[in-house]
Each structure stands twice: as structure tokens, then as C-alpha cells.
Design a protein around this motif. Sequence first.
Motif, PDB file in Angstrom:
ATOM      1  N   THR A 279      70.652  55.560  51.665  1.00 45.94           N
ATOM      2  CA  THR A 279      71.475  56.472  50.870  1.00 45.94           C
ATOM      3  C   THR A 279      70.606  57.345  49.969  1.00 45.94           C
ATOM      4  O   THR A 279      70.791  58.561  49.903  1.00 45.94           O
ATOM      5  CB  THR A 279      72.490  55.679  50.018  1.00 45.94           C
ATOM      6  N   MET A 280      69.657  56.735  49.284  1.00 45.37           N
ATOM      7  CA  MET A 280      68.804  57.510  48.388  1.00 45.37           C
ATOM      8  C   MET A 280      67.892  58.463  49.159  1.00 45.37           C
ATOM      9  O   MET A 280      67.683  59.608  48.754  1.00 45.37           O
ATOM     10  CB  MET A 280      67.964  56.584  47.496  1.00 45.37           C
TER      11      MET A 280
ATOM     12  N   LEU B  67      77.650  54.538  47.779  1.00 44.35           N
ATOM     13  CA  LEU B  67      76.895  53.354  47.349  1.00 44.35           C
ATOM     14  C   LEU B  67      77.778  52.412  46.532  1.00 44.35           C
ATOM     15  O   LEU B  67      77.737  51.187  46.714  1.00 44.35           O
ATOM     16  CB  LEU B  67      75.676  53.795  46.545  1.00 44.35           C
TER      17      LEU B  67
ATOM     18  N   PHE C 116      72.636  45.397  51.862  1.00 41.99           N
ATOM     19  CA  PHE C 116      72.933  46.268  50.728  1.00 41.99           C
ATOM     20  C   PHE C 116      71.705  47.092  50.342  1.00 41.99           C
ATOM     21  O   PHE C 116      71.801  48.295  50.121  1.00 41.99           O
ATOM     22  CB  PHE C 116      73.424  45.471  49.513  1.00 41.99           C
ATOM     23  N   TRP C 117      70.544  46.419  50.251  1.00 46.09           N
ATOM     24  CA  TRP C 117      69.325  47.143  49.861  1.00 46.09           C
ATOM     25  C   TRP C 117      68.906  48.141  50.931  1.00 46.09           C
ATOM     26  O   TRP C 117      68.406  49.224  50.625  1.00 46.09           O
ATOM     27  CB  TRP C 117      68.191  46.179  49.518  1.00 46.09           C
TER      28      TRP C 117
ATOM     29  N   ARG D 297      80.056  50.538  48.819  1.00 49.88           N
ATOM     30  CA  ARG D 297      79.341  49.428  49.468  1.00 49.88           C
ATOM     31  C   ARG D 297      79.189  48.252  48.515  1.00 49.88           C
ATOM     32  O   ARG D 297      79.312  47.095  48.908  1.00 49.88           O
ATOM     33  CB  ARG D 297      77.971  49.917  49.963  1.00 49.88           C
ATOM     34  N   ALA D 298      78.940  48.528  47.244  1.00 50.54           N
ATOM     35  CA  ALA D 298      78.846  47.457  46.236  1.00 50.54           C
ATOM     36  C   ALA D 298      80.194  46.750  46.094  1.00 50.54           C
ATOM     37  O   ALA D 298      80.252  45.519  45.984  1.00 50.54           O
ATOM     38  CB  ALA D 298      78.398  48.033  44.899  1.00 50.54           C
TER      39      ALA D 298
ATOM     40  N   ILE E  62      76.459  58.689  45.881  1.00 48.46           N
ATOM     41  CA  ILE E  62      76.636  57.682  44.830  1.00 48.46           C
ATOM     42  C   ILE E  62      77.984  56.978  45.002  1.00 48.46           C
ATOM     43  O   ILE E  62      78.072  55.750  44.877  1.00 48.46           O
ATOM     44  CB  ILE E  62      76.516  58.322  43.429  1.00 48.46           C
TER      45      ILE E  62
ATOM     46  N   PHE F 249      71.023  49.721  52.866  1.00 46.64           N
ATOM     47  CA  PHE F 249      71.984  50.800  52.667  1.00 46.64           C
ATOM     48  C   PHE F 249      71.582  51.655  51.465  1.00 46.64           C
ATOM     49  O   PHE F 249      71.645  52.885  51.511  1.00 46.64           O
ATOM     50  CB  PHE F 249      73.379  50.211  52.466  1.00 46.64           C
ATOM     51  N   PHE F 250      71.153  51.000  50.402  1.00 46.79           N
ATOM     52  CA  PHE F 250      70.703  51.701  49.195  1.00 46.79           C
ATOM     53  C   PHE F 250      69.539  52.638  49.516  1.00 46.79           C
ATOM     54  O   PHE F 250      69.544  53.806  49.129  1.00 46.79           O
ATOM     55  CB  PHE F 250      70.298  50.679  48.124  1.00 46.79           C
ATOM     56  N   CYS F 251      68.539  52.121  50.242  1.00 49.05           N
ATOM     57  CA  CYS F 251      67.367  52.933  50.574  1.00 49.05           C
ATOM     58  C   CYS F 251      67.737  54.122  51.452  1.00 49.05           C
ATOM     59  O   CYS F 251      67.278  55.247  51.220  1.00 49.05           O
ATOM     60  CB  CYS F 251      66.299  52.072  51.260  1.00 49.05           C
TER      61      CYS F 251
END
Length: 160
Positions: free
Chosen positions: A147-148, A116, A140-141, A119-120, A113, A143-145
Motif C-alpha cells: 500500500t505504501m 489500510l 498485514f505487514w 485491512r486493519a 490510507i 499489505f502495508f508495504c
Amino acid sequence: MYCCERFLHSNFTRARTVGNAVILAFCVATGIAIVALTAFGTARAYAQLPNRVPMHFAFDGAVNGYGPRPMVWSIVAVQVLIGVSFGNVVAGFAGPPLPGHYAAAMAAFGDLILLLLARAQKLIIETALSGKTRADLRSFWAFFCVTMLSAVLFARIVGR
């Protein structure tokens, strides 16, 4: 035979406990480093930022919310709060201490988290410095995927 099984079980449990302690220590150090690097990057870019910085993006990347320049520190503040919150849960200050493998998984999830949010913050600073009103959020998306997915996989591996 019973003595041998007992010996192997106690050594496996000890190794698992030591492994979880190593993972936990690594996660704590990583979390501190992520927050420190985010703060350093924010401080380094702060003087060049405009008076109004983008703080919210629509799903397509259009900037739909601005804030005053000092608002860029809010991401760092949220990182610190998350780090302290996860630290309290993992250490048992917010209730009974978690078993080692759950504590390690929780600490790793907290780090993801924090990553993430870093990165934001990078996206906010890059968009503010470029002066654009739309950001390319594909990376970003992605990276989000990742990361999760990493958080879920790590929790499954460590939680066994």
C-alpha cells in the motif's frame, strides 16, 4: 509554427486536466466505497463479536490491548474523518485549491490510507471472532508495504 505549438500545448493541458478530474472522481467514489464496505463488514460481524475485542497488537502479533465491543466502530469513524479531511484539502475548503495533479495524488493517497484501515479492521474482527490472543501479521505487514509503495509510485506518476 508558434500557432501549432500553442494548439498542442493547450490540448495537452486540457487532456491532463480532464485526466486528473477522472482520477479525482474515481478516487472519491473509491473512498466512499471503501468506507461503506468497512461499515457493512463491521455491522455484519458485530453481533458475533465478544464483549471485549482486541484493539491493539504488538509487532509480533500478540494482542496487547482490548476494548469494549463498540470500539470496533472507531476504525470506521477514523475512516470518515480521514475522508472528510482529505476531501476538504482536495476541494480547497481548507485553503487554496490544489492543482489537478496534486489533488488527484492526494485523493489516491487518502484512498490507500482508507484501504489500510479497512485491512486493519478485518484483522481486528477476525482475531476477535477466533478468540486467539495472537494474530498472524505477516499478511498485514505485506499489505502495508504494498500500500505504501503504491502510494509513493502513484504520487510520482501523477505528480509529473
